[in-house]
Design an enzyme around this catalytic site. Structure first.
Site, short mmCIF file in Angstrom:
data_model
loop_
_atom_site.label_atom_id
_atom_site.label_comp_id
_atom_site.label_asym_id
_atom_site.label_seq_id
_atom_site.Cartn_x
_atom_site.Cartn_y
_atom_site.Cartn_z
N LEU A 1 0.83 -1.21 0.00
CA LEU A 1 0.00 0.00 0.00
C LEU A 1 0.86 1.25 0.00
O LEU A 1 0.46 2.30 -0.48
CB LEU A 1 -0.90 0.02 1.25
CG LEU A 1 -2.01 -1.02 1.33
CD1 LEU A 1 -2.64 -1.02 2.71
CD2 LEU A 1 -3.06 -0.76 0.26
N GLY B 1 6.40 3.75 4.57
CA GLY B 1 6.50 4.78 5.59
C GLY B 1 7.96 5.05 5.83
O GLY B 1 8.81 4.39 5.23
N GLY B 2 8.25 6.01 6.70
CA GLY B 2 9.64 6.28 7.03
C GLY B 2 10.26 5.06 7.67
O GLY B 2 11.45 4.82 7.59
N GLY C 1 8.92 1.69 7.46
CA GLY C 1 8.69 0.37 6.90
C GLY C 1 7.63 0.38 5.82
O GLY C 1 7.08 1.41 5.47
N LYS D 1 1.81 -3.13 8.83
CA LYS D 1 3.04 -2.35 8.70
C LYS D 1 4.19 -3.21 9.16
O LYS D 1 4.18 -3.75 10.26
CB LYS D 1 2.93 -1.10 9.55
CG LYS D 1 4.14 -0.21 9.41
CD LYS D 1 3.82 1.18 9.89
CE LYS D 1 4.90 2.13 9.45
NZ LYS D 1 4.49 3.50 9.62
N ASP E 1 4.22 12.97 14.00
CA ASP E 1 4.45 12.94 12.55
C ASP E 1 3.15 13.17 11.79
O ASP E 1 2.77 12.38 10.94
CB ASP E 1 5.12 11.61 12.15
CG ASP E 1 5.78 11.70 10.77
OD1 ASP E 1 5.87 12.83 10.23
OD2 ASP E 1 6.18 10.66 10.22
#
Ligand SMILES: *[C@@H]1O[C@H](CO)[C@@H](O)[C@H](O)[C@H]1NC(C)=O
Ligand SMILES: *[C@@H]1O[C@H](CO)[C@@H](O)[C@H](O)[C@H]1NC(C)=O
Ligand SMILES: *[C@@H]1O[C@H](CO)[C@@H](O)[C@H](O)[C@H]1NC(C)=O
Length: 662
Positions: free
Chosen positions: A365, A368-369, A371, A388, A484
């Site tokens: 999908l 991310g920073g 993973g 994740k 974040d």
């Protein structure tokens, strides 16, 4: 090892030195360049030795770097200078005095974002081998930084505050011996004769700045003086004693070094004089080459965000950081502690592997920073999930990870993405979330969106996220910082409700894959300026990021858009400009075709500016944010004012709490 190195160098230089000394028995050495091509009245020009991307422009200016990222440029006087008086071996060796003056300018590609600085350098070689760009300024690399065998002495004119090197600020002069951490530094500035006040001087303003460096070999006093003019002020900005004798070899090369990082600057040297037997001649600014007319698209004013924004951003780009992570000790038995807790479900690794078809790339999908995120379907219940996957090299931090999950797993709010469970295997952590059918908000508001969200949809998302954040900050049993907030972490469910994802866990990601890396958690453009100074996230730094999000959603663009024109580069500055010009609604996403509720848009924009204030105390709390959004409380009147503060124009922001909201 270091002795050997030293010895080798001397040997290498020996034939050349011999030649030099025999031709020119006098040790006096002085030269003056008013530009680097035009010949002088008394001596013909000696071309500098150029390394890296340094060049001499057609106008005769030494251009150390251009706007290419991650490069360095050096320019050295090609003849080594004798610094030790060896003829008189009987008495204690002292260093010769030296004196130099030069005129430089630093012109960042993006004025408001800045870039790295430059250094006047003494080196055993006229090409510093193995040097790295960015924060190393083309002087050292990560391995040799700090080695006494470098024999490098540099005066840096630094425009980035690097916390790793303990820089005092993002606009300073520092003295470096064999390492990037300065032994002494002071904020850049200058004195005017007859006036005791130190005036501010922005090193990367693009203006010509004259610098004088004087060292007295007997008293060992080093003075650094700066000015925007041709005449040397009598008051230096830095003056202290330092014994340079151990640093210098008998002969050294002198010159300049500068670098670019991800953000870049043009570094220019217009003229240079050097003298080893008296004071260096000051340069007449009117007598130096001129840059070809620069395109005047840089904004003339410097906003209050100027320095802090540049620090914050550069800092992130440099990968430097301040949030030092404490490693946990033993992690044994954690799983058992965990099982006792009534937190979210622990999935078996196999269950999740099957659900995601073996972490198939087709199920990816996003990244991310920390993973990759995969879509999955739980085999039994057919529930759609998002998994994740965080890869970690070491087992450190597992305890924190688990306790954090047990906290986050208990958070429940309709505007948060629910954490369903977790799993782990051999230093690999898996987090299982509710699957959000419509993906993340960033896919809808930037270029080439999946679909154009109407104003009503956007306003609903904003309100939802505000409520989710209020819950984290104030409504749960303890304050949870998100750390974040950004469009990529706002997920949309099937009814296009905004839900905040990835909350509370940001702290865990600090551990990263390398225990030695330290980094600021957050994302470029959403990072509150004080975070880079204090390293301490607060609810107020979350509000800052939320402000950036508000502006993005209204304007349909990123907080920093490097492809935009310089006026539009930084979203918050651009919105301020338009507010000042009285045409605030011009910033609204044109794809809305003017179809929006003007009152709501004005509230959201002004609220976005208020939240994006540099000064944390100006920012509202999330409870106030909601009162403003619901128009239960009038927004403070927000206006700015342009004032000239000596050299620098400062955009002063004032919030007037008496003006009723319009
Ligand atoms: C110095 O550089 C110029 C071009 O920049 C060149 O024409 C000239 O020959 C060079 N002089 C020497 C001595 O290398
Ligand atoms: C910078 O200079 C180098 C070397 O002169 C050159 O290869 C490069 O194209 C230049 N980059 C820019 C952006 O001008
Ligand atoms: C650092 O510089 C030295 C020379 O001073 C060089 O031998 C070494 O390979 C460089 N290391 C890296 C990692 O670039």
């Amino acid at each position: 090892m270091s002795l050997l190195h030293h010895h080798n160098l001397v040997l290498h230089l020996l034939p050349f030195l011999y030649l030099y000394v025999s031709i020119q028995p006098s040790f006096s050495q002085s030269f003056t360049y008013n530009g680097f091509t035009s010949t002088n009245t008394n001596n013909k020009i000696t071309n500098l030795t150029l390394n890296g991307i340094a060049s001499i422009t057609n106008q005769g200016i030494l251009k150390l770097t251009n706007t290419s990222s991650h490069h360095f440029g050096q320019g050295f006087y090609p003849i080594p200078i004798p610094f030790k008086n060896n003829l008189n071996k009987a008495i204690k060796k002292t260093l010769n005095s030296f004196s130099t003056a030069f005129v430089f300018s630093i012109e960042p590609e993006y004025r408001k974002l800045g870039g790295h600085g430059l250094a006047f350098t003494f080196s055993p070689t006229k090409c510093i081998l193995g040097a790295q760009p960015s924060q190393y300024l083309g002087l050292f690399n990560v391995t040799n930084n700090g080695n006494a065998s470098n024999h490098v002495f540099a005066i840096e004119f630094d425009t980035v505050q690097d916390f790793v090197f303990r820089d005092i600020d993002d606009n300073h002069v520092g003295v470096n011996i064999n390492r990037m951490t300065s032994i002494n530094s002071t904020r850049a500035g200058f004195f005017v004769d007859g006036d005791l006040m130190k005036h501010d001087l922005c090193l990367h303003s693009g203006k010509k700045i004259q610098a004088w460096i004087d060292y007295d070999g007997v008293t060992q006093e080093l003075n650094v003086t700066l000015s925007l003019f041709s005449i040397k002020p009598s008051m230096p900005i830095m003056s202290f004693q330092v014994d340079l004798e151990p640093v210098f070899l008998d002969f050294m090369y002198v010159g300049f070094s500068a670098s670019t990082g991800l953000l870049s600057s043009n570094h220019y040297i217009f003229g240079w004089s050097f003298n080893i037997s008296g004071k260096a001649q000051s340069l007449d600014l009117d007598n130096l080459p001129l840059l070809p007319q620069i395109k005047k698209n840089q904004k003339s004013f410097v906003s209050v965000f100027y320095c802090s924004v540049s620090v914050a951003i550069l800092f992130l780009l440099l990968g430097g950081g301040i949030y030092v992570v404490k490693m946990s000790k033993s992690i044994d038995d954690v799983a058992e502690d965990w099982e006792l807790d009534m937190g979210p479900h622990r999935f078996s690794y196999k269950e999740l592997k099957d659900a995601t078809k073996g972490f198939n790339e087709k199920n990816l999908l996003g990244f991310g920073g920390s993973g990759k995120v995969y879509k999955g379907v739980l085999p039994d219940s057919k529930t759609e999930i998002a998994v994740k996957r965080i890869l970690k090299e070491s087992k450190h931090g597992l305890k924190e990870f688990v306790s954090e999950i047990s906290t986050v797993g208990r958070l429940r709010h309709r505007h948060l993405v629910q954490l369903l469970g977790w799993s782990r295997k051999k230093g690999e952590f898996l987090l299982v979330y509710d699957f959000m059918g419509n993906g993340s908000l960033d896919k809808y508001i930037y270029k080439n969106p999946k679909m154009i969200l109407s104003w009503e949809q956007r306003f609903k998302i904003i309100n939802g996220i505000a409520n989710g954040l209020l819950y984290l900050h104030e409504e749960w049993e303890q304050t949870v910082l998100h750390r974040d907030i950004k469009a990529g972490n706002v997920l949309l469910d099937l009814e296009l409700n905004g839900r905040l994802g990835d909350f509370g866990l940001a702290k865990l990601y600090d551990h990263g894959s390398n225990a030695n890396t330290t980094k600021v958690v957050g994302t470029l453009g959403y990072l509150a300026p004080e975070l880079t100074r204090t390293g301490k996230p607060t609810t107020s730094s979350d509000v800052y990021a939320f402000g950036a999000l508000l502006l993005e959603v209204v304007c349909g663009r990123r907080p920093i858009e490097t492809k935009a024109s310089p006026e539009e580069l930084i979203l918050v500055d651009w919105v301020w400009d338009k507010l000042r010009e009285g045409v605030l609604l011009e910033v609204v996403d044109s794809r809305l075709n003017g179809e929006f509720n003007e009152v709501e848009v004005m509230v959201v924009l002004k609220l976005g500016l208020l939240c994006s204030s540099d000064e944390p105390s100006f920012r509202p709390s999330m409870r106030q944010v909601i009162a403003y959004l619901e128009q239960k409380m009038p927004l403070p009147g927000v206006f700015g004012q342009l004032c000239a503060d000596g050299e620098k124009e400062v955009f002063v922001v004032e919030f007037d709490h008496c003006v009723p909201f319009s």
